[in-house]
Enzyme design. Structure first.
Site, PDB file in Angstrom:
ATOM      1  N   GLY A  71       0.879  -1.424  -0.280  1.00  0.00           N
ATOM      2  CA  GLY A  71      -0.194  -0.122   0.147  1.00  0.00           C
ATOM      3  C   GLY A  71       0.936   1.455   0.191  1.00  0.00           C
ATOM      4  O   GLY A  71       1.509   1.499  -0.741  1.00  0.00           O
ATOM      5  N   SER A  74       6.236  -4.892  -1.913  1.00  0.00           N
ATOM      6  CA  SER A  74       6.244  -2.758  -1.755  1.00  0.00           C
ATOM      7  C   SER A  74       6.186  -1.909  -1.083  1.00  0.00           C
ATOM      8  O   SER A  74       7.228  -2.323  -0.072  1.00  0.00           O
ATOM      9  CB  SER A  74       5.100  -3.468  -3.077  1.00  0.00           C
ATOM     10  OG  SER A  74       4.289  -1.898  -3.275  1.00  0.00           O
ATOM     11  N   TRP A  75       4.755  -1.351  -0.404  1.00  0.00           N
ATOM     12  CA  TRP A  75       5.365  -1.149   0.423  1.00  0.00           C
ATOM     13  C   TRP A  75       5.748  -2.088   2.064  1.00  0.00           C
ATOM     14  O   TRP A  75       6.818  -1.484   3.325  1.00  0.00           O
ATOM     15  CB  TRP A  75       4.264   0.130   0.926  1.00  0.00           C
ATOM     16  CG  TRP A  75       4.026   0.334   2.371  1.00  0.00           C
ATOM     17  CD1 TRP A  75       3.599  -0.264   3.613  1.00  0.00           C
ATOM     18  CD2 TRP A  75       4.480   0.722   3.660  1.00  0.00           C
ATOM     19  NE1 TRP A  75       3.225  -0.541   4.936  1.00  0.00           N
ATOM     20  CE2 TRP A  75       4.378   0.833   4.640  1.00  0.00           C
ATOM     21  CE3 TRP A  75       6.168   1.359   2.877  1.00  0.00           C
ATOM     22  CZ2 TRP A  75       4.822   1.639   5.395  1.00  0.00           C
ATOM     23  CZ3 TRP A  75       6.146   2.862   4.432  1.00  0.00           C
ATOM     24  CH2 TRP A  75       5.632   2.284   5.492  1.00  0.00           C
ATOM     25  N   ASP A 129       9.398  -3.992 -13.193  1.00  0.00           N
ATOM     26  CA  ASP A 129       8.561  -3.429 -12.631  1.00  0.00           C
ATOM     27  C   ASP A 129       8.849  -1.774 -12.634  1.00  0.00           C
ATOM     28  O   ASP A 129      10.335  -1.112 -12.501  1.00  0.00           O
ATOM     29  CB  ASP A 129       9.426  -3.256 -11.080  1.00  0.00           C
ATOM     30  CG  ASP A 129       8.313  -2.863 -10.527  1.00  0.00           C
ATOM     31  OD1 ASP A 129       7.091  -1.734 -10.633  1.00  0.00           O
ATOM     32  OD2 ASP A 129       8.280  -3.574  -9.282  1.00  0.00           O
ATOM     33  N   HIS A 157       6.232  -4.840 -11.171  1.00  0.00           N
ATOM     34  CA  HIS A 157       5.389  -4.699 -10.049  1.00  0.00           C
ATOM     35  C   HIS A 157       4.962  -6.213  -9.732  1.00  0.00           C
ATOM     36  O   HIS A 157       4.292  -5.980  -8.227  1.00  0.00           O
ATOM     37  CB  HIS A 157       5.226  -3.327  -9.507  1.00  0.00           C
ATOM     38  CG  HIS A 157       4.623  -3.300  -8.558  1.00  0.00           C
ATOM     39  ND1 HIS A 157       6.596  -3.128  -7.055  1.00  0.00           N
ATOM     40  CD2 HIS A 157       4.005  -2.794  -7.060  1.00  0.00           C
ATOM     41  CE1 HIS A 157       6.788  -2.872  -6.795  1.00  0.00           C
ATOM     42  NE2 HIS A 157       4.886  -2.448  -6.573  1.00  0.00           N
TER      43      HIS A 157
END
Length: 327
Positions: free
Chosen positions: A52, A124-125, A280, A308
């Site tokens: 996120g 990711s986050w 990505d 990604h």
């Protein structure tokens, strides 16, 4: 750095399973985070850290773990998923939602579940948050598996919301047009953050939609992954996602510039696997490559056909990495 052999036999995801325990953990400040555990109650603990920020926990992540071996822990970070209060509510104060709060929440959850050390898995986050947690509490981490690595540095934020516009000029112009004219040549992330705090519900909804449309434009080429996933979120989840994203990114996640790379030495002795897609655009490979050079105990695996949001080859790499640490 290595490239997994695509010809070797690919492991398959495990069947989905229901959690055997779940709850809402009071973490202070009026916040309660949702958690659940599945798999083997006495197995090797593993924590899934979602992306996120504000994306909410993906329950399908359970299928990456052998349920006979692992005690699988999932949680929703503050303000999203099934955690309360939900950030889609404009009256919810975002002051109690920062990286330090999330690190403290993870520690409180670990203690609540009686876990000494756990494997950390996320992308990711989630990779940023895992690195921040592991550098703060290295003695509580047994292994790390990261996918689509980010460190949420200002240069990475600038790339995603301005730099990559060179490849997507038409879509970026629409994204840029979503903020008031005086702010279009300034900090777009901050401008969208302000819109997400607007008392006008229609303004918040329009801003969230345009933000997600831009995120989807950046992953639109990922036919082997999940293109369109951001705009497909339900309305409340989309509002919370964009509100939390803009809140974190406008503040560079409250991390000093380059902090996670500079402090990578704190991960010494923790085995890690870094899995990153060559295609990505959201988070270019350079970040993962830098981290691998600074963290000698980590192995970088480059997935040639993945962006990604993944691909079957990336899924295989994740399954193999988690299985490597199973015993």
């Amino acid at each position: 750095m290595s490239t997994p052999d695509p010809k070797s036999e690919a492991p398959q995801p495990f069947p989905d399973l229901d959690p055997y325990a779940h709850g809402l953990l009071d973490v202070g400040g009026g916040q309660r985070i949702y958690w659940e555990t599945s798999g083997n109650p006495t197995g090797k603990p593993a924590l899934v850290v979602h992306g996120g920020p504000g994306g909410g926990g993906w329950r399908g992540a359970r299928k990456s773990f052998d349920p006979q071996v692992y005690r699988i822990v999932l949680f929703d970070q503050r303000g999203c998923g099934e955690s309360l209060p939900h950030a889609s509510d404009p009256t919810v104060d975002m002051a109690h939602n920062t990286t330090d709060h999330l690190i403290a929440d993870m520690e409180r959850l670990r203690e609540h579940l009686g876990i000494d050390r756990w494997l950390l898995y996320g992308g990711s986050w989630g990779s940023t948050l895992i690195l921040a947690y592991a550098q703060r509490h290295p003695d509580r981490v047994s292994e790390i598996v990261l996918v689509g690595i980010t460190m949420t540095r200002p240069e990475e934020i600038d790339w995603l919301y301005r730099g990559v516009a060179r490849l997507l000029p038409e879509q970026w112009e629409t994204f840029r047009a979503g903020v008031p004219l005086p702010e279009r040549d300034g900090n777009l992330v901050e401008a969208y953050r302000k819109l997400m705090e607007s008392p006008d519900a229609a303004a918040r909804e329009l801003a969230a939609g345009r933000w997600c449309a831009w995120e989807d434009a950046v992953i639109a080429h990922e036919n082997l992954g999940s293109p369109g996933q951001y705009s497909a979120k339900p309305d409340a989840a989309q509002l919370a996602f964009v509100r939390i994203c803009t809140h974190y990114f406008a503040n560079a996640a409250w991390l000093d510039d380059g902090q996670l790379l500079r402090d990578a030495h704190r991960l010494a002795g923790i085995p890690g696997v870094l899995i990153h897609g060559r295609l990505d655009l959201s988070g270019p490979l350079y970040t993962a490559w830098q981290l691998a050079r600074a963290w000698p105990d980590a192995e970088l695996q480059v997935i040639e056909d993945s962006g990604h949001t993944g691909s079957p080859s990336m899924r295989t790499a994740v399954l193999r990495a988690i299985d490597r640490f199973a015993r």
